[in-house]
Write an enzyme that holds these catalytic residues in place. Structure first.
Site, mmCIF file in Angstrom:
data_model
loop_
_atom_site.group_PDB
_atom_site.id
_atom_site.type_symbol
_atom_site.label_atom_id
_atom_site.label_comp_id
_atom_site.label_asym_id
_atom_site.label_seq_id
_atom_site.Cartn_x
_atom_site.Cartn_y
_atom_site.Cartn_z
ATOM 1 N N SER A 1 51.238 41.556 54.397
ATOM 2 C CA SER A 1 52.141 40.423 54.286
ATOM 3 C C SER A 1 51.878 39.389 55.384
ATOM 4 O O SER A 1 50.759 38.905 55.527
ATOM 5 C CB SER A 1 53.584 40.937 54.282
ATOM 6 O OG SER A 1 54.486 39.930 53.906
ATOM 7 N N ASP B 1 54.162 39.599 42.630
ATOM 8 C CA ASP B 1 54.586 39.425 44.011
ATOM 9 C C ASP B 1 55.268 38.066 44.181
ATOM 10 O O ASP B 1 54.624 37.022 44.055
ATOM 11 C CB ASP B 1 53.366 39.521 44.936
ATOM 12 C CG ASP B 1 53.736 39.616 46.405
ATOM 13 O OD1 ASP B 1 54.871 39.260 46.750
ATOM 14 O OD2 ASP B 1 52.877 40.050 47.195
ATOM 15 N N HIS C 1 55.224 44.532 46.707
ATOM 16 C CA HIS C 1 54.834 43.896 47.965
ATOM 17 C C HIS C 1 55.094 44.840 49.137
ATOM 18 O O HIS C 1 54.235 45.019 50.006
ATOM 19 C CB HIS C 1 55.624 42.583 48.132
ATOM 20 C CG HIS C 1 55.255 41.802 49.352
ATOM 21 N ND1 HIS C 1 54.308 40.803 49.336
ATOM 22 C CD2 HIS C 1 55.719 41.868 50.629
ATOM 23 C CE1 HIS C 1 54.196 40.281 50.558
ATOM 24 N NE2 HIS C 1 55.045 40.910 51.351
#
EC number: 3.1.1.13
Length: 324
Positions: free
Chosen positions: A136, A270, A299
């Site tokens: 991320s 996502d 995610h």
């Protein structure tokens, strides 16, 4: 190489000050010190995990154990929390009690980049090659690290569900930006009140929040209890607010300069980096190793798919490790 394993593996846990901020480090394998003074028997390679946000090392506990086993226990696998995202143990403050200010705004996005570079400088010998596995916002941090410290011996960077552009314009970003940038202070009081609950009640609340998952990693339950700390939440939300404002344009220059070292892994559903971000980067870098998830992983894969992700990564890196 074998994928994840249920066998117990050596796991060392420590809380340190890095850039003056409390930092949680989990180290998988027998190597506890990789500084140049420790030993002549240093490993050739370190796998270092750069977390997402919340940047709590505990979320990656199962992931690094599975990765370590998948690598046949040949290399250390470490995860370093973001500065100030962990609740320090009793007797340790969130900020080091010193007159020396090591870094301005260590809890901000830029500060977190310098925090990781400082950690490597102080704890890892320059002779050790690195595999950076980022998740991320950790992917943005990793690209910044590679841009700012080109001397790092990065063998590969694996960027999982990369939030490296247009975060505020993503579906989740449009929802969260007003909350993070204007209303986040309103969250502090309820978190403060919840912080007085017994630990068992907090764990029950976390399980209730994650009830929709078929399987949930137990380490995610215990780690999430950190989110009942006002200090942790304040630092997490502050960093997130900066992400919305600062992660705007993709750094195509750094990507181009390091393309042969990078592996991108995008999700199909996502809401932080939607599929058209994948389509566009794939078009801009047709020779890049840019993959689209075919397994439907979320995610926040660490909640329920750590072993599956670790197995995929060991497969991706086999050729690189064979050449060492």
């Amino acid at each position: 190489m074998r994928s994840g394993s249920e066998e117990p593996v050596p796991l060392h846990e420590e809380f340190i000050y890095c850039c003056g901020a409390a930092t949680h480090v989990l180290k998988c394998g027998p190597w506890k010190d990789l500084s140049k003074d420790e030993s002549k028997n240093l490993p050739r390679l370190l796998f270092m995990i750069i977390p997402g946000n919340p940047g709590l090392a505990g979320y990656y506990r199962t992931f690094i154990q599975a990765l370590y086993c998948g690598l046949n226990q040949q290399y250390p696998v470490w995860v370093v929390s973001h500065a100030g995202h962990c609740k320090p143990p009793s007797g340790m403050e969130m900020i080091e009690d010193t007159d020396i200010k090591e870094l301005e705004d260590v809890f901000g996005l830029n500060g977190q980049v310098e925090h990781k570079l400082n950690f490597l400088k102080k704890n890892v010998s320059k002779d050790i090659k690195l595999v950076l596995i980022a998740h991320s916002i950790g992917c943005y941090i990793t690209l910044e690290m590679m841009k700012r410290a080109s001397e790092l011996q990065v063998l590969r960077s694996v960027l999982l569900f990369p939030t490296i552009e247009r975060m505020a314009q993503s579906p989740q970003g449009k929802l969260m930006t007003p909350l993070l940038c204007k209303l986040r202070y309103a969250l502090y009081m309820p978190v403060y009140l919840l912080s007085f609950l017994p630990e068992g009640v907090k764990a029950s609340l976390v399980r209730f929040a994650l009830r929709g998952m078929k399987t949930c990693d137990e380490s995610s339950i215990t780690t999430s209890i950190n989110l009942f700390s006002v200090d942790c939440i304040a630092n997490i939300l502050y960093m997130a607010s900066q992400e919305m404002m600062k992660v705007v344009e993709r750094d195509s220059t750094t990507i181009k300069q390091n393309l042969k070292k990078l592996i991108f892994y995008y999700g199909t559903g996502d809401s932080w980096c939607p599929q058209h971000y994948y389509d566009e980067i794939k078009m801009d870098f047709p020779d890049g190793d840019i993959r689209l998830c075919e397994k439907g992983l979320r995610h926040a894969f660490v909640l329920d798919a750590s072993r599956e992700m670790a197995a995929m990564i060991t497969d991706w890196l086999q050729d690189d490790l064979t050449k060492l």
